[in-house]
Write a protein that holds these residues in place. Structure first.
Motif, PDB file in Angstrom:
ATOM      1  N   ALA A 254       0.830  -1.210   0.000  1.00 23.92           N
ATOM      2  CA  ALA A 254       0.000   0.000   0.000  1.00 23.92           C
ATOM      3  C   ALA A 254       0.863   1.257   0.000  1.00 23.92           C
ATOM      4  O   ALA A 254       0.557   2.230  -0.708  1.00 23.92           O
ATOM      5  CB  ALA A 254      -0.938  -0.006   1.199  1.00 23.92           C
ATOM      6  N   GLU A 255       1.922   1.244   0.791  1.00 25.65           N
ATOM      7  CA  GLU A 255       2.812   2.415   0.832  1.00 25.65           C
ATOM      8  C   GLU A 255       3.464   2.649  -0.523  1.00 25.65           C
ATOM      9  O   GLU A 255       3.563   3.788  -0.994  1.00 25.65           O
ATOM     10  CB  GLU A 255       3.874   2.225   1.914  1.00 25.65           C
ATOM     11  N   ALA A 256       3.900   1.574  -1.179  1.00 26.20           N
ATOM     12  CA  ALA A 256       4.516   1.703  -2.498  1.00 26.20           C
ATOM     13  C   ALA A 256       3.500   2.166  -3.534  1.00 26.20           C
ATOM     14  O   ALA A 256       3.850   2.879  -4.482  1.00 26.20           O
ATOM     15  CB  ALA A 256       5.133   0.370  -2.922  1.00 26.20           C
ATOM     16  N   GLY A 257       2.237   1.777  -3.341  1.00 27.37           N
ATOM     17  CA  GLY A 257       1.188   2.143  -4.297  1.00 27.37           C
ATOM     18  C   GLY A 257       0.485   3.447  -3.974  1.00 27.37           C
ATOM     19  O   GLY A 257      -0.493   3.796  -4.645  1.00 27.37           O
ATOM     20  N   GLY A 258       0.963   4.162  -2.943  1.00 26.90           N
ATOM     21  CA  GLY A 258       0.354   5.449  -2.607  1.00 26.90           C
ATOM     22  C   GLY A 258      -1.021   5.349  -1.999  1.00 26.90           C
ATOM     23  O   GLY A 258      -1.791   6.313  -2.003  1.00 26.90           O
ATOM     24  N   GLY A 259      -1.341   4.177  -1.433  1.00 24.15           N
ATOM     25  CA  GLY A 259      -2.664   3.990  -0.848  1.00 24.15           C
ATOM     26  C   GLY A 259      -2.599   3.750   0.647  1.00 24.15           C
ATOM     27  O   GLY A 259      -1.650   4.131   1.332  1.00 24.15           O
ATOM     28  N   THR A 260      -3.645   3.098   1.164  1.00 24.52           N
ATOM     29  CA  THR A 260      -3.781   2.837   2.595  1.00 24.52           C
ATOM     30  C   THR A 260      -3.905   1.338   2.822  1.00 24.52           C
ATOM     31  O   THR A 260      -4.545   0.634   2.030  1.00 24.52           O
ATOM     32  CB  THR A 260      -5.025   3.552   3.162  1.00 24.52           C
ATOM     33  N   SER A 261      -3.312   0.854   3.919  1.00 26.79           N
ATOM     34  CA  SER A 261      -3.423  -0.552   4.272  1.00 26.79           C
ATOM     35  C   SER A 261      -4.399  -0.705   5.438  1.00 26.79           C
ATOM     36  O   SER A 261      -4.352   0.051   6.410  1.00 26.79           O
ATOM     37  CB  SER A 261      -2.052  -1.110   4.672  1.00 26.79           C
ATOM     38  N   PHE A 262      -5.281  -1.687   5.357  1.00 22.13           N
ATOM     39  CA  PHE A 262      -6.280  -1.946   6.392  1.00 22.13           C
ATOM     40  C   PHE A 262      -5.998  -3.307   7.024  1.00 22.13           C
ATOM     41  O   PHE A 262      -5.768  -4.297   6.325  1.00 22.13           O
ATOM     42  CB  PHE A 262      -7.694  -1.940   5.805  1.00 22.13           C
ATOM     43  N   ARG A 263      -6.043  -3.352   8.348  1.00 24.64           N
ATOM     44  CA  ARG A 263      -5.872  -4.608   9.083  1.00 24.64           C
ATOM     45  C   ARG A 263      -7.225  -5.055   9.584  1.00 24.64           C
ATOM     46  O   ARG A 263      -7.861  -4.391  10.407  1.00 24.64           O
ATOM     47  CB  ARG A 263      -4.915  -4.383  10.261  1.00 24.64           C
ATOM     48  N   VAL A 264      -7.708  -6.184   9.100  1.00 27.76           N
ATOM     49  CA  VAL A 264      -9.057  -6.659   9.409  1.00 27.76           C
ATOM     50  C   VAL A 264      -8.969  -7.975  10.172  1.00 27.76           C
ATOM     51  O   VAL A 264      -8.479  -8.985   9.649  1.00 27.76           O
ATOM     52  CB  VAL A 264      -9.873  -6.845   8.110  1.00 27.76           C
ATOM     53  N   ARG A 265      -9.442  -7.972  11.424  1.00 29.63           N
ATOM     54  CA  ARG A 265      -9.416  -9.157  12.270  1.00 29.63           C
ATOM     55  C   ARG A 265     -10.801  -9.711  12.578  1.00 29.63           C
ATOM     56  O   ARG A 265     -10.933 -10.825  13.062  1.00 29.63           O
ATOM     57  CB  ARG A 265      -8.713  -8.836  13.599  1.00 29.63           C
ATOM     58  N   SER A 266     -11.848  -8.916  12.339  1.00 32.67           N
ATOM     59  CA  SER A 266     -13.206  -9.326  12.688  1.00 32.67           C
ATOM     60  C   SER A 266     -14.195  -8.696  11.723  1.00 32.67           C
ATOM     61  O   SER A 266     -13.833  -7.853  10.895  1.00 32.67           O
ATOM     62  CB  SER A 266     -13.539  -8.904  14.125  1.00 32.67           C
ATOM     63  N   MET A 267     -15.469  -9.089  11.852  1.00 38.81           N
ATOM     64  CA  MET A 267     -16.511  -8.497  11.018  1.00 38.81           C
ATOM     65  C   MET A 267     -16.638  -7.009  11.292  1.00 38.81           C
ATOM     66  O   MET A 267     -16.886  -6.218  10.382  1.00 38.81           O
ATOM     67  CB  MET A 267     -17.852  -9.193  11.258  1.00 38.81           C
ATOM     68  N   ALA A 268     -16.449  -6.610  12.560  1.00 39.51           N
ATOM     69  CA  ALA A 268     -16.525  -5.186  12.892  1.00 39.51           C
ATOM     70  C   ALA A 268     -15.420  -4.410  12.176  1.00 39.51           C
ATOM     71  O   ALA A 268     -15.650  -3.315  11.642  1.00 39.51           O
ATOM     72  CB  ALA A 268     -16.425  -4.991  14.405  1.00 39.51           C
ATOM     73  N   ASP A 269     -14.213  -4.997  12.142  1.00 40.77           N
ATOM     74  CA  ASP A 269     -13.112  -4.365  11.407  1.00 40.77           C
ATOM     75  C   ASP A 269     -13.432  -4.271   9.923  1.00 40.77           C
ATOM     76  O   ASP A 269     -13.104  -3.288   9.255  1.00 40.77           O
ATOM     77  CB  ASP A 269     -11.818  -5.169  11.591  1.00 40.77           C
ATOM     78  N   LEU A 270     -14.066  -5.326   9.403  1.00 42.30           N
ATOM     79  CA  LEU A 270     -14.390  -5.361   7.987  1.00 42.30           C
ATOM     80  C   LEU A 270     -15.409  -4.273   7.629  1.00 42.30           C
ATOM     81  O   LEU A 270     -15.287  -3.585   6.610  1.00 42.30           O
ATOM     82  CB  LEU A 270     -14.936  -6.746   7.618  1.00 42.30           C
ATOM     83  N   GLU A 271     -16.409  -4.098   8.478  1.00 37.31           N
ATOM     84  CA  GLU A 271     -17.410  -3.050   8.263  1.00 37.31           C
ATOM     85  C   GLU A 271     -16.763  -1.668   8.343  1.00 37.31           C
ATOM     86  O   GLU A 271     -17.041  -0.776   7.532  1.00 37.31           O
ATOM     87  CB  GLU A 271     -18.531  -3.173   9.297  1.00 37.31           C
ATOM     88  N   ALA A 272     -15.888  -1.477   9.348  1.00 37.47           N
ATOM     89  CA  ALA A 272     -15.214  -0.183   9.500  1.00 37.47           C
ATOM     90  C   ALA A 272     -14.301   0.096   8.316  1.00 37.47           C
ATOM     91  O   ALA A 272     -14.188   1.239   7.856  1.00 37.47           O
ATOM     92  CB  ALA A 272     -14.416  -0.173  10.804  1.00 37.47           C
ATOM     93  N   MET A 273     -13.651  -0.952   7.799  1.00 36.81           N
ATOM     94  CA  MET A 273     -12.781  -0.793   6.636  1.00 36.81           C
ATOM     95  C   MET A 273     -13.569  -0.307   5.428  1.00 36.81           C
ATOM     96  O   MET A 273     -13.138   0.600   4.710  1.00 36.81           O
ATOM     97  CB  MET A 273     -12.106  -2.128   6.324  1.00 36.81           C
ATOM     98  N   ALA A 274     -14.736  -0.912   5.191  1.00 40.70           N
ATOM     99  CA  ALA A 274     -15.551  -0.516   4.046  1.00 40.70           C
ATOM    100  C   ALA A 274     -15.969   0.950   4.165  1.00 40.70           C
ATOM    101  O   ALA A 274     -15.971   1.695   3.174  1.00 40.70           O
ATOM    102  CB  ALA A 274     -16.784  -1.409   3.938  1.00 40.70           C
ATOM    103  N   ALA A 275     -16.322   1.383   5.372  1.00 40.54           N
ATOM    104  CA  ALA A 275     -16.722   2.785   5.573  1.00 40.54           C
ATOM    105  C   ALA A 275     -15.541   3.726   5.350  1.00 40.54           C
ATOM    106  O   ALA A 275     -15.686   4.780   4.717  1.00 40.54           O
ATOM    107  CB  ALA A 275     -17.283   2.963   6.978  1.00 40.54           C
TER     108      ALA A 275
END
Length: 317
Positions: A254-275
């Motif tokens: 993500a850093e090389a691609g100029g974007g953001t990296s998301f760490r997803v451990r649970s469904m709550a993390d997954l929902e927060a990532m999408a938002a």
């Protein structure tokens, strides 16, 4: 959304009493000396209708006139519609379909859920809400392939995500190949904004080049790369875990691609990532809806025509 009915030309209603005014005008008197004398029997078939029939015919004509005037007044109803235009953005999802995606370490409503099923639920909903964006899907395991070419039909992309299955592209994890195919496909696009979202839970086990180098090359061509690391364990904290995700490598991509990296451990993390991803790549369709007037004149106009036709057919009998 439908609102109240109004008239575009309300002054046209002033024509309603016109037939009454015509009846009140004095009739022309017959000349004293006729220029032509005709036998009474010649016009026997043109005698006035009986009183009841004449009144019924006049009522039909009056109704037809009223409907015609109403059509001229331009009845219309207020309505709103979501304004859907092309955003100029293209997003390609690169979805990991390696064997480790079958591990059930997510929980939804108290029931275990595989990583793939968890991603499907959130990714499909995220894609379906991207009206105006051009969306595509790349899947990868041992090899990478385009499951859905970039399209404005976001519903078809959401369906492609929902039917994706483990094994159709091998069970290993060729992250660099999946990212490379997605980047190469989007580089040739004429979109003003180009984004690749990489969703993976594993370590690059069969790629021939470093995925971070692929991301750096993509960034040099105007492609932004976001990564999503799936799974409760990572190699940084559990180096001996068999199915741990290489979160550090995905962060470097993500850093090389100029974007953001998301760490997803649970469904709550997954929902927060999408938002959060929706905020990073805002949907341009979240704008006030278009307000317009829907014309209704064809209904009274059609009624007026139907009444005149029915009256003509009735008098022809």
């Amino acid at each position: 959304m439908i609102g109240s009915v109004s008239l575009a030309f309300p002054l046209a209603l002033l024509l309603l009493p016109l037939p009454l005014l015509v009846r009140l005008l004095p009739t022309a008197r017959a000349p004293g000396d006729a220029g032509l004398t005709v036998a009474p029997a010649t016009f026997a078939a043109a005698l006035p209708a009986r009183h009841g029939e004449d009144r019924a015919g006049q009522a039909v004509l009056l109704a037809a006139w009223s409907a015609l005037v109403l059509a001229l007044a331009g009845p219309q109803v207020a309505a709103t519609r979501d304004l859907v235009t092309a955003s100029g953005r293209e997003i390609l999802l690169a979805l990991d379909l390696s064997g480790s995606m079958l591990k059930e370490d997510f929980v939804l409503d108290g029931a275990p859920l595989s990583r793939l099923e968890a991603v499907k639920r959130v990714a499909a909903r995220f894609v379906a809400a991207r009206q105006g964006d051009r969306i595509g899907l790349v899947i990868f395991g041992d090899r990478a392939s385009v499951a859905q070419p970039p399209t404005f039909d976001v519903a078809s992309v959401a369906r492609a995500i929902e039917v994706a299955q483990i094994g159709i592209s091998g069970r290993s994890t060729a992250i660099s190949d999946g990212l490379g195919l997605a980047s190469r496909r989007i580089m040739g696009s004429d979109a003003t904004t180009k984004v690749v979202v990489l969703l993976s839970d594993g370590v690059d086990t069969s790629g021939k080049v470093l995925a971070s180098d692929v991301a750096r090359l993509a960034a040099g061509h105007g492609v932004r790369v976001h990564t999503i690391a799936l799974g409760p364990e990572d190699l940084e904290h559990q180096p001996a875990s068999r199915d741990a995700v290489d979160a550090v490598a995905l962060r470097e991509i993500a850093e090389a691609g100029g974007g953001t990296s998301f760490r997803v451990r649970s469904m709550a993390d997954l929902e927060a990532m999408a938002a959060t991803l929706d905020e990073l790549e805002p949907n341009p369709m979240k704008r006030p809806p278009l307000r317009y007037w829907r014309p209704l004149w064809m209904w009274p106009g059609g009624a007026a025509l139907a009444l005149v036709v029915l009256l003509a057919a009735w008098r022809r009998r």
